[in-house]
Design a protein around this motif. Structure first.
Motif, PDB file in Angstrom:
ATOM      1  N   PHE A 246     -43.293 -52.978  33.070  1.00 34.03           N
ATOM      2  CA  PHE A 246     -42.274 -53.951  33.465  1.00 34.03           C
ATOM      3  C   PHE A 246     -42.923 -55.302  33.776  1.00 34.03           C
ATOM      4  N   ILE A 247     -44.036 -55.265  34.509  1.00 34.79           N
ATOM      5  CA  ILE A 247     -44.718 -56.491  34.902  1.00 34.79           C
ATOM      6  C   ILE A 247     -45.221 -57.259  33.677  1.00 34.79           C
ATOM      7  N   VAL A 248     -45.854 -56.525  32.738  1.00 39.78           N
ATOM      8  CA  VAL A 248     -46.399 -57.160  31.535  1.00 39.78           C
ATOM      9  C   VAL A 248     -45.282 -57.774  30.687  1.00 39.78           C
ATOM     10  N   VAL A 249     -44.210 -57.006  30.472  1.00 40.53           N
ATOM     11  CA  VAL A 249     -43.108 -57.482  29.633  1.00 40.53           C
ATOM     12  C   VAL A 249     -42.366 -58.637  30.311  1.00 40.53           C
ATOM     13  N   SER A 250     -42.321 -58.642  31.649  1.00 40.72           N
ATOM     14  CA  SER A 250     -41.682 -59.744  32.377  1.00 40.72           C
ATOM     15  C   SER A 250     -42.340 -61.077  32.055  1.00 40.72           C
ATOM     16  N   LEU A 251     -43.673 -61.064  31.908  1.00 40.34           N
ATOM     17  CA  LEU A 251     -44.391 -62.286  31.552  1.00 40.34           C
ATOM     18  C   LEU A 251     -43.974 -62.785  30.174  1.00 40.34           C
ATOM     19  N   VAL A 252     -43.801 -61.850  29.247  1.00 38.50           N
ATOM     20  CA  VAL A 252     -43.349 -62.217  27.906  1.00 38.50           C
ATOM     21  C   VAL A 252     -41.956 -62.831  27.985  1.00 38.50           C
ATOM     22  N   GLY A 253     -41.095 -62.197  28.781  1.00 45.23           N
ATOM     23  CA  GLY A 253     -39.704 -62.634  28.885  1.00 45.23           C
ATOM     24  C   GLY A 253     -39.538 -64.003  29.498  1.00 45.23           C
ATOM     25  N   VAL A 254     -40.279 -64.263  30.577  1.00 48.11           N
ATOM     26  CA  VAL A 254     -40.076 -65.522  31.282  1.00 48.11           C
ATOM     27  C   VAL A 254     -40.581 -66.711  30.461  1.00 48.11           C
ATOM     28  N   TYR A 255     -41.617 -66.513  29.654  1.00 47.98           N
ATOM     29  CA  TYR A 255     -42.127 -67.604  28.821  1.00 47.98           C
ATOM     30  C   TYR A 255     -41.431 -67.687  27.466  1.00 47.98           C
ATOM     31  N   ALA A 256     -40.466 -66.785  27.242  1.00 51.53           N
ATOM     32  CA  ALA A 256     -39.711 -66.820  25.987  1.00 51.53           C
ATOM     33  C   ALA A 256     -38.463 -67.692  26.096  1.00 51.53           C
ATOM     34  N   VAL A 257     -38.192 -68.223  27.291  1.00 53.69           N
ATOM     35  CA  VAL A 257     -36.997 -69.045  27.498  1.00 53.69           C
ATOM     36  C   VAL A 257     -37.255 -70.469  27.003  1.00 53.69           C
ATOM     37  N   PRO A 258     -36.557 -70.901  25.953  1.00 50.76           N
ATOM     38  CA  PRO A 258     -36.828 -72.221  25.340  1.00 50.76           C
ATOM     39  C   PRO A 258     -36.627 -73.404  26.278  1.00 50.76           C
ATOM     40  N   SER A 259     -35.647 -73.339  27.171  1.00 48.16           N
ATOM     41  CA  SER A 259     -35.308 -74.489  28.011  1.00 48.16           C
ATOM     42  C   SER A 259     -36.420 -74.876  28.984  1.00 48.16           C
ATOM     43  N   TYR A 260     -37.394 -73.971  29.206  1.00 54.02           N
ATOM     44  CA  TYR A 260     -38.496 -74.293  30.109  1.00 54.02           C
ATOM     45  C   TYR A 260     -39.454 -75.317  29.505  1.00 54.02           C
ATOM     46  N   TYR A 261     -39.362 -75.519  28.176  1.00 55.22           N
ATOM     47  CA  TYR A 261     -40.286 -76.425  27.509  1.00 55.22           C
ATOM     48  C   TYR A 261     -39.596 -77.712  27.073  1.00 55.22           C
ATOM     49  N   GLU A 262     -38.417 -77.975  27.605  1.00 55.75           N
ATOM     50  CA  GLU A 262     -37.702 -79.194  27.271  1.00 55.75           C
ATOM     51  C   GLU A 262     -38.144 -80.321  28.207  1.00 55.75           C
ATOM     52  N   PHE A 263     -38.731 -81.363  27.665  1.00 59.40           N
ATOM     53  CA  PHE A 263     -39.185 -82.506  28.461  1.00 59.40           C
ATOM     54  C   PHE A 263     -38.335 -83.720  28.090  1.00 59.40           C
ATOM     55  N   LYS A 264     -37.063 -83.663  28.466  1.00 54.68           N
ATOM     56  CA  LYS A 264     -36.119 -84.722  28.089  1.00 54.68           C
ATOM     57  C   LYS A 264     -36.438 -86.032  28.809  1.00 54.68           C
ATOM     58  N   GLY A 265     -36.505 -87.109  28.027  1.00 52.94           N
ATOM     59  CA  GLY A 265     -36.696 -88.441  28.602  1.00 52.94           C
ATOM     60  C   GLY A 265     -38.094 -88.707  29.121  1.00 52.94           C
ATOM     61  N   LEU A 266     -39.071 -87.840  28.805  1.00 53.75           N
ATOM     62  CA  LEU A 266     -40.439 -88.040  29.296  1.00 53.75           C
ATOM     63  C   LEU A 266     -41.331 -88.552  28.173  1.00 53.75           C
ATOM     64  N   ASN A 267     -42.251 -89.447  28.530  1.00 52.85           N
ATOM     65  CA  ASN A 267     -43.222 -89.922  27.548  1.00 52.85           C
ATOM     66  C   ASN A 267     -44.415 -88.965  27.499  1.00 52.85           C
ATOM     67  N   THR A 268     -45.360 -89.262  26.610  1.00 52.10           N
ATOM     68  CA  THR A 268     -46.498 -88.358  26.391  1.00 52.10           C
ATOM     69  C   THR A 268     -47.318 -88.152  27.664  1.00 52.10           C
TER      70      THR A 268
END
Length: 329
Positions: free
Chosen positions: A259-281
């Motif tokens: 459960f612990i190992v798969v939870s790590l896969v699941g939490v980083y599989a959410v696309p919205s966590y990588y949205e950097f709207k309005g941010l520069n480089t």
């Protein structure tokens, strides 16, 4: 004085229970009240009055600790990757402790238990990512959502019972963490609005509800259904854990580890966590660096807390063995 100490312990458990990636059960082990809680919950039918008196101060503390939903929800809405990395660090830090419990016990049944549980959990994650947006389920005002909330509450109660399993992380993965947090905040803000206080709390923009006096009753009913699910799951999972740890301890630990190992896969599989709207480089690089820093901080904190929990458990076992030897003599 004893009741005050129990309340303070409950506060720590409540904070841990709502943090995705951490377990209230782990904190219960650290503050040396896990066995007391499991015994009180699993024996509530036989010793109702005694169990209630034991659980009451802990439950009060858990409710107080649960107020930390506001800064956590704010972090997820405004700095999702940094917040999730902190939670992931907390989760990774607990893994060495669990590995010590399963090391050298890789039998066929234990590996099968881990494989089946891991596949089922992974299937749940993939299903959520395919049918939803990965981190948000709309709580539409339809009759069946109340039944769903009871089931979701039972899932969430795992954070309070199973050491190492984060119920809030599971809620995040199946898409119910944010809507439940927003329902709680919506309920509070609606009451404030009804009392004439115009205080704005931080909401997810996808929140499916109209704030105001008319929102108080439906949101209260939703939260009561969720609370009933937590109580029901709290009791059933406690009974189940007592049975599994007594009769199938190694297989249970293998399932928890998967459960612990798969939870790590699941939490980083959410696309919205990588949205950097309005941010520069430059701002994106800063957020990534901060995410790595918070990942390390979470790992260090969790690693040493679980180490402390292991020491507490070992000391308790040694005391119990010494007591048995003296009793037998």
């Amino acid at each position: 004085m004893k009741s005050l100490i129990k309340i303070l312990k409950g506060v720590l458990i409540g904070i841990a229970a709502i943090v995705p990636g951490f377990s209230g059960g782990t904190i219960a082990c650290i503050v040396n009240c896990y066995d007391e809680l499991i015994e009180a919950i699993s024996g509530i039918k036989k010793h109702f009055k005694q169990s209630i008196l034991t659980l009451l101060p802990y439950l009060l503390g858990i409710l107080i600790g649960a107020l930390s939903i506001f800064p956590i929800s704010w972090g997820l809405n405004n700095y999702p990757l940094i917040t999730v990395c902190l939670f992931a660090g907390l989760l990774i830090g607990s893994m060495p402790s669990f590995y010590n419990n399963i090391k050298g016990k890789a039998t066929k049944n234990n590996l099968l238990s881990a494989f089946i549980c891991g596949i089922l959990f992974l299937g749940l994650i993939i299903t959520n990512l395919c049918i939803g947006n990965g981190n948000y389920v709309n709580l539409n005002n339809v009759w069946w959502i109340y039944i769903v909330l009871v089931i979701v509450g039972a899932i969430g109660s795992a954070a309070l019972v199973v050491p190492g399993i984060s119920g809030s992380m599971m809620l995040m993965i199946i898409g119910f963490y944010n809507p439940i947090m927003d329902t709680i905040k919506g309920f509070i803000q609606s009451i404030l609005m009804a009392c004439g206080n115009d205080i704005s709390l931080d909401f997810n923009p996808n929140f499916n509800g109209t704030l105001g006096p008319n929102f108080i009753v439906p949101s209260l009913f939703m939260l009561l259904c969720f609370a009933f699910g937590i109580i029901m799951g709290f009791y059933l999972i406690s009974k189940l854990m007592k049975y599994l740890l007594t009769n199938h301890k190694d297989s249970t630990y293998y399932a928890i580890f998967s459960f612990i190992v798969v939870s790590l896969v699941g939490v980083y599989a959410v696309p919205s966590y990588y949205e950097f709207k309005g941010l520069n480089t430059t701002q994106i690089i800063i957020q990534i660096v901060l995410s790595i820093i918070f990942l390390i901080i979470g790992f260090v904190c969790s690693f040493f807390l679980t180490k402390l929990a292991d020491k507490k458990i070992n000391k308790t076992k040694e005391k119990n063995m010494a007591h048995k030897m003296l009793t037998n003599k």
